[in-house]
Motif scaffolding. Sequence first.
Motif, short mmCIF file in Angstrom:
data_model
loop_
_atom_site.label_atom_id
_atom_site.label_comp_id
_atom_site.label_asym_id
_atom_site.label_seq_id
_atom_site.Cartn_x
_atom_site.Cartn_y
_atom_site.Cartn_z
N UNK A 134 0.87 -1.18 0.00
CA UNK A 134 0.00 0.00 0.00
C UNK A 134 0.91 1.22 0.00
N UNK A 135 1.01 1.85 -1.14
CA UNK A 135 1.90 3.02 -1.29
C UNK A 135 1.07 4.19 -1.80
N UNK A 136 1.19 5.34 -1.12
CA UNK A 136 0.54 6.55 -1.63
C UNK A 136 1.55 7.29 -2.50
N UNK A 137 1.22 7.43 -3.75
CA UNK A 137 2.16 8.08 -4.67
C UNK A 137 2.22 9.57 -4.37
N UNK A 138 3.43 10.11 -4.38
CA UNK A 138 3.65 11.54 -4.15
C UNK A 138 4.12 12.16 -5.46
N UNK A 139 4.00 13.49 -5.58
CA UNK A 139 4.53 14.12 -6.80
C UNK A 139 6.03 13.83 -6.93
N UNK A 140 6.47 13.55 -8.13
CA UNK A 140 7.88 13.22 -8.34
C UNK A 140 8.67 14.49 -8.67
N UNK A 141 9.87 14.56 -8.13
CA UNK A 141 10.79 15.65 -8.44
C UNK A 141 11.75 15.13 -9.51
N UNK A 142 11.68 15.68 -10.70
CA UNK A 142 12.52 15.16 -11.79
C UNK A 142 13.44 16.24 -12.34
N UNK A 143 12.89 17.38 -12.66
CA UNK A 143 13.69 18.46 -13.24
C UNK A 143 14.50 19.16 -12.14
N UNK A 144 15.79 19.35 -12.38
CA UNK A 144 16.65 19.88 -11.32
C UNK A 144 16.30 21.31 -10.93
N UNK A 145 16.04 22.14 -11.93
CA UNK A 145 15.76 23.54 -11.58
C UNK A 145 14.42 23.64 -10.83
N UNK A 146 13.43 22.86 -11.26
CA UNK A 146 12.15 22.86 -10.55
C UNK A 146 12.33 22.34 -9.13
N UNK A 147 13.25 21.39 -8.96
CA UNK A 147 13.47 20.81 -7.63
C UNK A 147 13.96 21.86 -6.64
N UNK A 148 14.60 22.91 -7.16
CA UNK A 148 15.16 23.93 -6.26
C UNK A 148 14.21 25.11 -6.02
N UNK A 149 13.07 25.08 -6.68
CA UNK A 149 12.13 26.19 -6.46
C UNK A 149 11.52 26.12 -5.06
N UNK A 150 11.12 27.29 -4.55
CA UNK A 150 10.46 27.31 -3.25
C UNK A 150 9.20 26.46 -3.31
N UNK A 151 8.98 25.70 -2.29
CA UNK A 151 7.76 24.91 -2.22
C UNK A 151 7.80 23.62 -3.02
N UNK A 152 8.95 23.32 -3.62
CA UNK A 152 9.04 22.06 -4.37
C UNK A 152 8.89 20.89 -3.41
N UNK A 153 8.30 19.82 -3.91
CA UNK A 153 8.23 18.59 -3.11
C UNK A 153 9.64 18.18 -2.74
#
Lengths: 789, 161
Positions: A134-153
């Motif tokens: 039983x796994x709840x899928x979370x938003x995936x962080x893939x793009x590096x620049x998006x990963x560094x934005x405020x509020x990124x998962x």
Amino acid sequence: MPKDSGIGAPSKRREDVRFLTGAGNYTDDINVHGQAYVHFLRSDVAHGTINSINTDAAAAMSGVIRIFTGVDFEGVGGLPCGWQVTDRFGEAMQEPGHPVLAQGKVRHVGDPIAAIVADSLEEARNAAEAIELDITELPAVVDMKAALEDGATKVHDDLTSNLCYDWGFVEDNRDAVDDAIKNAAHVTTLELVNQRLVANPMEPRVAVGDYSRANDESTLYTTSQNPHVIRLLMGAFVLGIPEHKLRVVAPDVGGGFGTKIFHYAEEAFCTFAAKACNRPVKWTASRSEAFMSDAHGRDHVTKIELALDVDNNFTALRTETYANMGAYLSTFAPSVPTWLHGTLMAGNYKTPLIYVNVKAVFTNTVPVDAYRGAGRPEATFQLERVVDKAARELGVDPIALRRQNFITEFPYATPVAVEYDTGDYEATMVKLEEIADISGFAARRAESEKHGKLRGFGVNCYIEACGIAPSNLVGQLGARAGLYDAATVRVNATGSISVMVGAHSHGQGHETSFPQVVAEMLGIDEGMIDIVHGDSSKIPFGMGTYGSRSIAVCGSAMVRATEKIIAKAKKIAAHLLEAAEADIELKDGQFSVAGTDKSVAWGDVTLAAYVPHNYPLEDIEPGLEETAFYDPANFTYPAGAYACEVEVDPETGQVTVDRFVAADDFGNIINPMIVSGQVHGGLAQGIGQALLENCAYDENGQLLSASYMDYAMPRADDVPFYEVDHSAQTPCTHNPLGVKGCGEAGAIGSPPTIINAVIDALHSGGYDVTHIDMPASPSRVWAAMNAVK
Amino acid sequence: MSKVAMTVNGKSVSGDAKGNTLLVEFLREDLRLTGTHVGCDTSQCGACVVHVNGKAVKACTMFAAEADGAEVTTIEGMANADGSLNVIQQAFQDHHGLQCGFCTPGMVMSAAALLKENPKPTEAEVRDYLEGNICRCTGYHNIVKAIMAASGQDVGAIAAE
Ligand code: FES
Ligand code: FES
């Protein structure tokens, strides 16, 4: 005439006989009596919270011995990271935990969740299908620049962000570089991607754990480039097994290219489970599993700016790179975009001011670590692409622009903290020009055009740093290990020799080339010498094979140990000959008294050492065995100049590599046949990167290239015959053999050569394309052409 | 489980194999002929090439039961009767056509099949024939050269060692 034995001889490889007859012994060829098999149930989502894992039904299935999940590893250490980078503010990098089996969350497709140990692989696989997840899928962080934005998962909830570190090098140069770029006569800017690759040694990873209750001893057979490093990391940091109770054996290894340096979860699991189940436990990766569990390589996104003065001298260089770490820190991951990349940004040029910024980022992807060249291909690609672009913008010859900016005096201290001990970049360029037949290019281009093809010429220079060292310096830079190597030379009573080395061949032919060195030093037949490697219970503590270090570091240790042997043997010979030790000379396996005809043979001396009847027992011990540890004073700096010609089909965008010339300076060479082979292999991997290979994820973190159906490996008809030359030699000044290393050069120097040639071809057809990201596949080339038409 | 019997490298062998046991598994695990390798799970790499009734076959694409009654040759059966390397194996050693050795058994088996069909292949024909054999170490240069040399062609003009 080439020599026929010893240093410099193209001795045929003795290991070939077993590989050519099916008698190799790779890890998957090992079956331990009574072994069970493990299958890993891996995450099929990139990011998720594990709510529950119900193994009840699976555990009751036929053949199942035990099912393990993260809970079973709660008291056990996580997989350690071997390098701590300090960021540009003086803070340590963010370092997340890396459990053997996922705990609480899964963070990339392929993250192991449960391990099923069963009597057969089929039963283990069947049981995996009965596990209720039983796994709840979370938003995936893939793009590096998006990963560094405020509020990124966040990939790791316990970290403050997805930024592993923000590294600046040399931080004190930052403002001066900014000023120089602001005031430059010309600035060339390029944004580029060095795409994610998968190393893909043809032998997938395998681990077999075994445990003996009789002496409380664990053994791990594994596909490793460095068995002692695995023993230390796994024993001390993961499982808490002291070294004397843990043996790590890497038998024949079917290629590695970096990806078999690292300590992996499956190794720790099999060792742990063998004891827990009291059964040997074997795991063999399928290729699809390899794609989602072997550490990947490269994956940098970069902006580079090169400043030039009115005379086209390089005055400053500034780079900003985003480097993907993946979901966890693999063993040496943090060092790759920093100390193996930033320190090489000067390349072959005397640019006085350089500033490198690297932001390392966590994403929901497979961890990224060293792959053939590791940081140096990324450095070379940016630099050589921007230099080529500058030449085009300024309307000058790309070779002339490079030449004008070459470093010509050695030793040379770069503005990025390293000192090149020696080199001659002009010499390799001259060699290249000779072999590449540049004057014939116009005719070849005309011929291609007759057939409707565009022909391009590309050139490239590279420098690499091999044999990373010295240990005290790399310790200051964050390495959590020493980077020496070790060798024991054991001379037997009849004069035959076993050399136990810390380096470990995974295709480099050490069993042939290492004895060449000892044979040369002693003047005896190569066939009297054997190498022992790959088994922690037999060899001294050495650091293994990667970073083109084997001959430069471990070979040097072997030379030092052999020198000790010679010194002691001379004492024995002096006693036997009743002469002064200072008068003893060793030549062609004979010890003689200078200026006389008195001599004793190598075998007389070795026999005396072990049957010490007539022997100076009051002065020296019996026996003839010596060990040396060698810690280099500096890196070695191989360098070279590469050129290629490509044909582009303007109808389809298809690129064909027609010629490839490599002129390398590796310093002194032990076995030129093996060296050429190393260059060939590196070139094919570089051509693969430039034109074919791409490890792709979709925006949900699904791995799109997870088999050879969708990851394009270079095949025989993708590459030409290569022309390689290594006659320009400036011997390394600080190791006893004057060697530099040759394993990575081809993979470092070839990608920019190809892309430079593709751009040149397109320009010849009137297409004003400034850059194409790798792989320059037909669709990308075609799209680039159409975008400017 | 059903009985399968075949001739492997000139010897009659038999064993029990499930219907889904691949020929490569039967060779490696039942007969312990571990020279035939497994490099992929999509029939792309060619590390597993053997000869079945004289034809090159990827042993990961065939069930052991399908080889019932067949003549199979693996890399272990390629050397000369006296144990010395055969012409192709010797050419691979002479021209440094292998590094880690993992792809090598498949390469030698494919090369043997090629030279049987085409005793004097051109460079392009060799490269084309090796479409199904991946080598990650050698960059193919010395493999192509070795195969051409094994066919009796003069490869002296092909660059470098
Ligand atoms: S294992 Fe048969 S083709 Fe790869
Ligand atoms: S020799 Fe290693 S894959 Fe071919």
